[in-house]
Motif scaffolding. Structure first.
Motif, PDB file in Angstrom:
ATOM      1  N   GLU A 233      -1.165   0.561  -4.504  1.00 30.99           N
ATOM      2  CA  GLU A 233      -0.090   0.942  -5.312  1.00 30.99           C
ATOM      3  C   GLU A 233       0.124   2.646  -5.197  1.00 30.99           C
ATOM      4  O   GLU A 233      -0.748   3.352  -5.470  1.00 30.99           O
TER       5      GLU A 233
ATOM      6  N   SER B 192       6.972   2.318  -8.942  1.00 33.19           N
ATOM      7  CA  SER B 192       5.754   2.260  -8.224  1.00 33.19           C
ATOM      8  C   SER B 192       6.237   1.482  -6.805  1.00 33.19           C
ATOM      9  O   SER B 192       7.000   0.537  -6.890  1.00 33.19           O
ATOM     10  N   LEU B 193       5.747   1.804  -5.794  1.00 30.16           N
ATOM     11  CA  LEU B 193       5.804   1.090  -4.453  1.00 30.16           C
ATOM     12  C   LEU B 193       4.421   0.850  -3.867  1.00 30.16           C
ATOM     13  O   LEU B 193       3.348   1.252  -4.269  1.00 30.16           O
ATOM     14  N   TYR B 194       4.430  -0.006  -3.094  1.00 36.69           N
ATOM     15  CA  TYR B 194       3.297  -0.805  -2.439  1.00 36.69           C
ATOM     16  C   TYR B 194       3.453  -0.696  -0.869  1.00 36.69           C
ATOM     17  O   TYR B 194       4.209  -0.806  -0.266  1.00 36.69           O
TER      18      TYR B 194
ATOM     19  N   TYR C 248      10.337   4.619   2.570  1.00 43.32           N
ATOM     20  CA  TYR C 248      10.159   5.707   1.643  1.00 43.32           C
ATOM     21  C   TYR C 248       8.952   6.731   2.313  1.00 43.32           C
ATOM     22  O   TYR C 248       8.428   6.029   3.091  1.00 43.32           O
TER      23      TYR C 248
ATOM     24  N   ASN D  58       8.171  -3.908  -4.845  1.00 42.12           N
ATOM     25  CA  ASN D  58       8.269  -2.529  -5.269  1.00 42.12           C
ATOM     26  C   ASN D  58       9.015  -2.643  -6.725  1.00 42.12           C
ATOM     27  O   ASN D  58       9.633  -3.511  -7.011  1.00 42.12           O
ATOM     28  N   SER D  59       8.364  -1.730  -7.783  1.00 44.08           N
ATOM     29  CA  SER D  59       8.987  -1.678  -8.873  1.00 44.08           C
ATOM     30  C   SER D  59       9.860  -0.582  -9.192  1.00 44.08           C
ATOM     31  O   SER D  59       9.388   0.411 -10.223  1.00 44.08           O
ATOM     32  N   ILE D  60      10.753  -0.376  -8.524  1.00 44.88           N
ATOM     33  CA  ILE D  60      11.722   0.940  -8.269  1.00 44.88           C
ATOM     34  C   ILE D  60      13.037   0.425  -9.035  1.00 44.88           C
ATOM     35  O   ILE D  60      13.687  -0.374  -8.414  1.00 44.88           O
TER      36      ILE D  60
ATOM     37  N   SER E  84      16.456   2.013  -6.366  1.00 42.04           N
ATOM     38  CA  SER E  84      15.876   1.051  -5.111  1.00 42.04           C
ATOM     39  C   SER E  84      16.609   0.966  -3.949  1.00 42.04           C
ATOM     40  O   SER E  84      16.329   0.473  -3.076  1.00 42.04           O
TER      41      SER E  84
ATOM     42  N   ARG F 133      17.998   1.923  -0.701  1.00 46.46           N
ATOM     43  CA  ARG F 133      17.392   2.538   0.453  1.00 46.46           C
ATOM     44  C   ARG F 133      18.528   3.504   1.211  1.00 46.46           C
ATOM     45  O   ARG F 133      18.190   4.272   2.091  1.00 46.46           O
TER      46      ARG F 133
END
Length: 442
Positions: free
Chosen positions: A63, A70-72, A108, A145-147, A152, A154
């Protein structure tokens, strides 16, 4: 490319790819390429971001907490569904060096493709062979991802890449700029390219872009970065007090190989970078990196040099702990770091003259006192060392007092820290890399 980790095996690998596929490589050439690709992956620190304990090597899921959410990290094993197993070499190279996924969407910039754009064709080929043939596939999806929307989307990243990320052609041209000698050129390639040191140690702009991607962009490069997981990366230039002025080539090499030397110890993200990355590099490459860093002129050339001041040591040794924070220091710090602040390096680092402690931003020191730190054993330094966390023992005022004492004593002469600053930093206290599963405690 002049600075790639490209050997005879890679030459035969390219020839085989032109003729057919990776599977047509001779066994000995395949083995050599896999070994070389593994070295490139270590030089590029891939594992630190893409390996989480319990998920398998390179299976992603790390994370990253960003201002937008948050992105993973991605699964970069050769699993065809959840990983990169369906990527061609051209698609792999485009993702690594240009930040574009196989489906055409932009990555990202938590993925340091602006630095990886500098990597040679030979290194990318070896890296591709390693991930396809030397890494076990792991059939695990990463968390979404929780953006929030519309952040979100892109599509704007296409514009970001065009403005802030160099083209491969431009990056390769900069890589080949003439420097003082071949060793420094090799060090520049490793630091600016695979090692992506600027991703942490260079300042960023409003759009989170690195303000300088190489030393040819000016002295902002490696002049110190913004806080990452609560820790503030220091200058890697020859800045007095807050940079590497006074560090020798051997000091830098020892630090990159073991995470410790006579001048300090690694903590935070730097520990990850050494554990997963630089400790695995050859002595020749570590010396090349050190020589390159020593060639960088200071970003702040007017800063005065640090000089040891024995006043605090004399007072403590005379039993005088009346200075702000001195009593807390005597009770909790002196046993390891000594009354003279010189510590017992490399086991317990010196505080006198330590660049981290003289930074304008005290966050790193406050967080180390609050959350503690663990330096795991390395191949060339198998002993692990730990500093306890004091957030449950000392009040915010006591932490502010002892940090102020440390930043002022022995000639450090840095600005004081208030309890309000400590309280604010307590809200963002980092979780240790051990707890997150990035680094196993040997």
């Amino acid at each position: 490319m002049k600075y790639g980790l490209f050997t005879r095996a890679a030459f035969f690998g390219v020839a085989a790819l032109l003729a057919g596929s990776v599977s047509e490589l001779r066994a000995e050439d395949m083995s050599a390429l896999i070994a070389q690709g593994k070295y490139v992956a270590e030089a590029s620190d891939c594992s630190a971001c893409h390996t989480v304990r319990g998920r398998g090597e390179f299976a992603g899921g790390m994370e990253f907490k960003l201002p937008i959410g948050s992105l993973y990290s991605s699964n970069i094993t050769p699993d065809p569904t959840h990983g990169i197993g369906a990527y061609s070499e051209a698609e792999f190279s485009r993702a690594v060096r240009e930040g574009v996924r196989r489906d055409g969407a932009s990555l990202y910039p938590a993925m340091p493709f602006p630095s990886y754009a500098r990597m040679s064709d030979g290194d990318l080929h070896a890296l591709y062979v390693y991930f396809m043939k030397g890494v076990q596939p792991v059939a695990l999806a990463v968390p979404p991802n929780s953006i929030p929307w519309p952040l979100s989307i892109r599509l704007p990243m296409t514009i970001w890449r065009a403005v802030f990320s160099p083209s491969v052609v431009a990056a390769q041209k900069d890589v080949n700029r003439p420097l003082r000698d071949d060793e420094i050129e090799r060090g520049a390639y490793l630091v600016e390219g695979p090692g992506h040191c600027g991703a942490c140690h260079s300042p960023r702009g409003m759009a989170l872009q690195e303000k300088a991607l190489s030393n040819s962009n000016g002295s902002l490069f490696l002049s110190g970065g913004a806080a990452i997981d609560g820790f503030v990366p220091t200058s890697l230039r020859q800045d007095q007090r807050t940079g590497l002025a006074g560090w020798s080539e051997d000091d830098i090499v020892q630090f990159l190989a073991t995470g410790r030397n006579r001048r300090g110890e690694a903590f935070g993200g730097m520990t990850d970078a050494i554990f997963h990355g630089t400790q695995h590099l050859t002595d020749a490459d570590l010396h090349a990196m050190a020589r390159y860093l020593l060639s960088l002129q200071p970003h702040q050339p007017t800063l005065s040099a640090w000089h040891y001041d024995p006043s605090a040591a004399n007072a403590l040794q005379a039993g005088d702990a009346s200075a702000q924070g001195a009593k807390v220091y005597v009770d909790h710090c002196e046993a390891c770091h000594r009354s003279d602040g010189r510590g017992y390096a490399p086991a317990f680092p010196p505080l006198a003259g330590n660049p981290v402690l003289m930074s304008a931003d005290p966050a790193s020191l406050v967080h180390v006192v609050q959350s503690g730190a663990v330096l795991p054993g390395m191949t060339k330094a198998p002993s692990a060392f730990a500093m306890p966390a004091y957030s449950g023992i000392l009040s915010s005022q006591q932490i502010a007092d002892v940090v102020t004492f440390i930043r002022k004593a022995w000639g450090n002469n840095a600005a004081p820290v208030t309890a309000a600053m400590v309280e604010e930093l307590r809200k963002s206290a980092p979780e240790s890399a051990i707890k997150k599963g990035i680094i196993p405690l040997n």
